[in-house]
Design a protein around this motif. Structure first.
Motif, PDB file in Angstrom:
ATOM      1  N   ARG A  60       0.831  -1.203   0.000  1.00 55.02           N
ATOM      2  CA  ARG A  60       0.000   0.000   0.000  1.00 55.02           C
ATOM      3  C   ARG A  60       0.864   1.251   0.000  1.00 55.02           C
ATOM      4  O   ARG A  60       0.640   2.176  -0.762  1.00 55.02           O
ATOM      5  CB  ARG A  60      -0.928  -0.011   1.213  1.00 55.02           C
ATOM      6  CG  ARG A  60      -2.089  -0.979   1.086  1.00 55.02           C
ATOM      7  CD  ARG A  60      -3.090  -0.520   0.032  1.00 55.02           C
ATOM      8  NE  ARG A  60      -4.149  -1.494  -0.150  1.00 55.02           N
ATOM      9  CZ  ARG A  60      -5.254  -1.536   0.574  1.00 55.02           C
ATOM     10  NH1 ARG A  60      -5.410  -0.682   1.561  1.00 55.02           N
ATOM     11  NH2 ARG A  60      -6.174  -2.445   0.337  1.00 55.02           N
ATOM     12  N   ASP A  61       1.821   1.312   0.871  1.00 54.58           N
ATOM     13  CA  ASP A  61       2.675   2.496   0.945  1.00 54.58           C
ATOM     14  C   ASP A  61       3.969   2.104   1.630  1.00 54.58           C
ATOM     15  O   ASP A  61       4.028   1.993   2.860  1.00 54.58           O
ATOM     16  CB  ASP A  61       1.971   3.613   1.710  1.00 54.58           C
ATOM     17  CG  ASP A  61       2.627   4.968   1.449  1.00 54.58           C
ATOM     18  OD1 ASP A  61       3.550   5.012   0.615  1.00 54.58           O
ATOM     19  OD2 ASP A  61       2.218   5.946   2.071  1.00 54.58           O
ATOM     20  N   ALA A  62       4.999   1.864   0.844  1.00 54.28           N
ATOM     21  CA  ALA A  62       6.259   1.394   1.399  1.00 54.28           C
ATOM     22  C   ALA A  62       7.400   1.866   0.529  1.00 54.28           C
ATOM     23  O   ALA A  62       7.245   2.074  -0.678  1.00 54.28           O
ATOM     24  CB  ALA A  62       6.266  -0.129   1.505  1.00 54.28           C
ATOM     25  N   VAL A  63       8.546   2.032   1.142  1.00 58.49           N
ATOM     26  CA  VAL A  63       9.785   2.330   0.426  1.00 58.49           C
ATOM     27  C   VAL A  63      10.657   1.089   0.542  1.00 58.49           C
ATOM     28  O   VAL A  63      11.085   0.718   1.635  1.00 58.49           O
ATOM     29  CB  VAL A  63      10.493   3.560   1.030  1.00 58.49           C
ATOM     30  CG1 VAL A  63      11.822   3.796   0.314  1.00 58.49           C
ATOM     31  CG2 VAL A  63       9.608   4.795   0.928  1.00 58.49           C
ATOM     32  N   ILE A  64      10.912   0.414  -0.574  1.00 58.10           N
ATOM     33  CA  ILE A  64      11.646  -0.854  -0.584  1.00 58.10           C
ATOM     34  C   ILE A  64      12.875  -0.697  -1.464  1.00 58.10           C
ATOM     35  O   ILE A  64      12.766  -0.335  -2.641  1.00 58.10           O
ATOM     36  CB  ILE A  64      10.757  -1.994  -1.113  1.00 58.10           C
ATOM     37  CG1 ILE A  64       9.475  -2.101  -0.279  1.00 58.10           C
ATOM     38  CG2 ILE A  64      11.515  -3.321  -1.082  1.00 58.10           C
ATOM     39  CD1 ILE A  64       8.447  -3.063  -0.860  1.00 58.10           C
ATOM     40  N   THR A  65      14.051  -0.967  -0.923  1.00 66.22           N
ATOM     41  CA  THR A  65      15.289  -0.887  -1.693  1.00 66.22           C
ATOM     42  C   THR A  65      16.144  -2.117  -1.419  1.00 66.22           C
ATOM     43  O   THR A  65      16.229  -2.595  -0.286  1.00 66.22           O
ATOM     44  CB  THR A  65      16.094   0.378  -1.328  1.00 66.22           C
ATOM     45  OG1 THR A  65      16.337   0.401   0.082  1.00 66.22           O
ATOM     46  CG2 THR A  65      15.346   1.632  -1.736  1.00 66.22           C
TER      47      THR A  65
END
Length: 490
Positions: free
Chosen positions: A334-339
């Motif tokens: 839904r709302d995530a910062v993935i690196t």
């Protein structure tokens, strides 16, 4: 499908030693027929799911064998070994299991029972058993094979390929078998060529220039046991625990020469050397991780997220990695910062029903966008995931931060991942606002809200199993099904 001849072995003129054999491509018109039968018909693999109750991966092996430990989000360690067999056209595979084998037996049966290996191919689990003749459990690798010979010899194979089931590597076993056959050895041992003189748990072999075994010692301190170091010059290489043994030789060693010994590494192989059998080494120079510690397991998982120069390629089209098809829904973000991370199937990332429901109520009541924008509860709370392996069905709450960690996930959804966990008050997964760094979270763990798993005191070793975790090499390992209450700091 016809089997194509891959290689033909032609001796050089006047050559007498195995090292002087000339290898020519089978596409050469001089090569009309293969000298050896295809591996799918002539080789049976024996995969050991566990070789000792004293696991070096504890507590990850508290309820499972080493071969069943998850790796890289979607897989189990045994998948790498079984995939090597399938990709090497070895389709008669026996998995011998005993310690904590329920999870492993289930995975192998469900993942490979319907695999189209070949007309006569199969992956068969042989669990430890008791019988009127043998009323005890398997006492070791040699004992297990000896007691299962009545099954293993059902097919007229020429060689047995012995494999530990918990190592991560990619090897073409055809090349190993070809080297064994060309040398006309009784036994061929696979050796790790990039770690000379280092004992990796399977002993150290000394080879001459023709790769013939001169001696063996079981560990670095044991400089004389089965090892004539002062009589022969040669190079020393650690064993990988992988053996090719001729069928008749296997039967003779286990039933006649050494009918009462229990272990291949400690008893049978040194015994074969003492009998003067021809034993050769096969040098392997690729990536190989034998998972000898929690740190090694953690490092192997971290290697999977490297974007370049990955040590083990999980995306190899020519040598695919097989596992159980789970038919899970796509991961919901839904709302995530993935690196720099791997996300397994069926995960739910940054979904908080409470915040979203409250925002909808406020939107309805005020009908003013600018009011909601300035209302802190209406802001989307992003979770941040960096350098992490996230396993299947993992739930990570809003505003959570997960760094440099391994999250194994879950075998089931906790009420579709949105429950408050009626029984414990904490649902399976990672709660809102929690921060996890350099940790391994085993399956079904319940991490509460605003939990800090960061090893704040930089402890290197610690046993807090009663509290749901241990520390090994500075890595916090949260035990399977453990519950870490809200606000806990580790």
């Amino acid at each position: 499908m016809p089997v194509l001849c891959s290689w033909c072995i032609l001796p050089k003129t006047g050559a007498t030693s195995p090292s002087s054999l000339l290898v020519k491509s089978s596409q050469n018109p001089d090569c009309l027929n293969s000298l050896f039968p295809p591996a799918s018909q002539s080789v049976a693999a024996i995969v050991f799911g566990d070789q000792s109750p004293q696991s070096r991966l504890y507590p990850l092996t508290k309820r499972r064998s080493e071969a069943a430990v998850p790796i890289a989000g979607n897989y189990r360690l045994v998948d790498a070994v079984l995939s090597n067999c399938i990709n090497s056209n070895i389709t008669k595979i026996y998995a011998l299991t005993q310690f904590n084998s329920t999870s492993l037996n289930s995975h192998i049966a469900r993942a490979y029972s319907g695999a189209r290996l070949s007309k006569d191919g199969f992956v068969e689990v042989i669990a430890a058993y008791q019988s009127p003749d043998d009323n005890g459990w398997f006492q070791g690798t040699a004992d297990a094979i000896r007691r299962c010979l009545w099954v293993l010899e059902e097919y007229p194979v020429d060689e047995f390929l012995i494999l530990p089931g918990h190592h991560l590597y990619r090897m073409d076993y055809q090349k190993l078998i070809d080297a064994h056959r060309r040398s006309k050895a009784h036994i061929t041992v696979s050796l790790f060529s990039t770690a000379k003189n280092e004992d990796l748990g399977f002993g150290i072999f000394k080879l001459n220039a023709q790769n013939a075994v001169l001696g063996f010692r079981e560990n670095e301190e044991d400089s004389n046991h089965h090892f004539q170091a002062n009589k022969h010059d040669g190079d020393e290489f650690p064993s990988m625990g992988i053996y090719v043994i001729n069928r008749d030789v296997m039967r003779m060693l286990l039933t006649e020469a050494f009918p009462n010994v229990n272990d291949l590494k400690s008893h049978v192989i040194p015994g074969a050397i003492s009998l003067g059998m021809k034993i050769n080494g096969y040098l392997f120079d690729g990536y190989w991780e034998d998972m000898r510690s929690i740190e090694a397991y953690y490092r192997a998982n971290m290697e999977t997220i490297r974007r370049a120069n990955a040590m083990y390629n999980f995306y190899d089209r020519d040598s695919p990695l097989y596992t159980l098809p789970r038919h899970l829904p796509p991961t919901l973000v839904r709302d995530a910062v993935i690196t720099d991370s791997i996300i397994g199937d069926g995960c739910i990332l940054s979904v908080s029903k409470h915040i979203k429901s409250l925002c909808l109520i406020l939107l309805y009541c005020f009908s003013l966008i600018d009011v909601c924008v300035h209302f802190p509860l209406c802001r989307t709370q992003k979770c941040r995931i960096k350098g992490t392996v996230v396993g299947i069905r993992t739930r990570i709450g809003d505003n959570a931060v997960v760094e440099d960690s391994v999250i194994m996930g879950s075998d089931t959804y906790d009420h579709n991942g949105t429950s408050d966990g009626e029984a414990t008050g904490i649902p399976i997964g990672i709660g809102d606002g929690s921060h996890i760094r350099k940790a391994i979270i085993d399956k079904h763990a319940r991490i509460g809200k605003n939990v800090m798993i960061i090893n704040k005191d930089n402890v290197q070793e610690g046993n807090r199993e009663a509290n749901g975790y241990i520390i090994s090499g500075g890595i916090i390992v949260v035990i399977r099904s453990a519950m870490i209450p809200d606000g806990t700091i580790l």
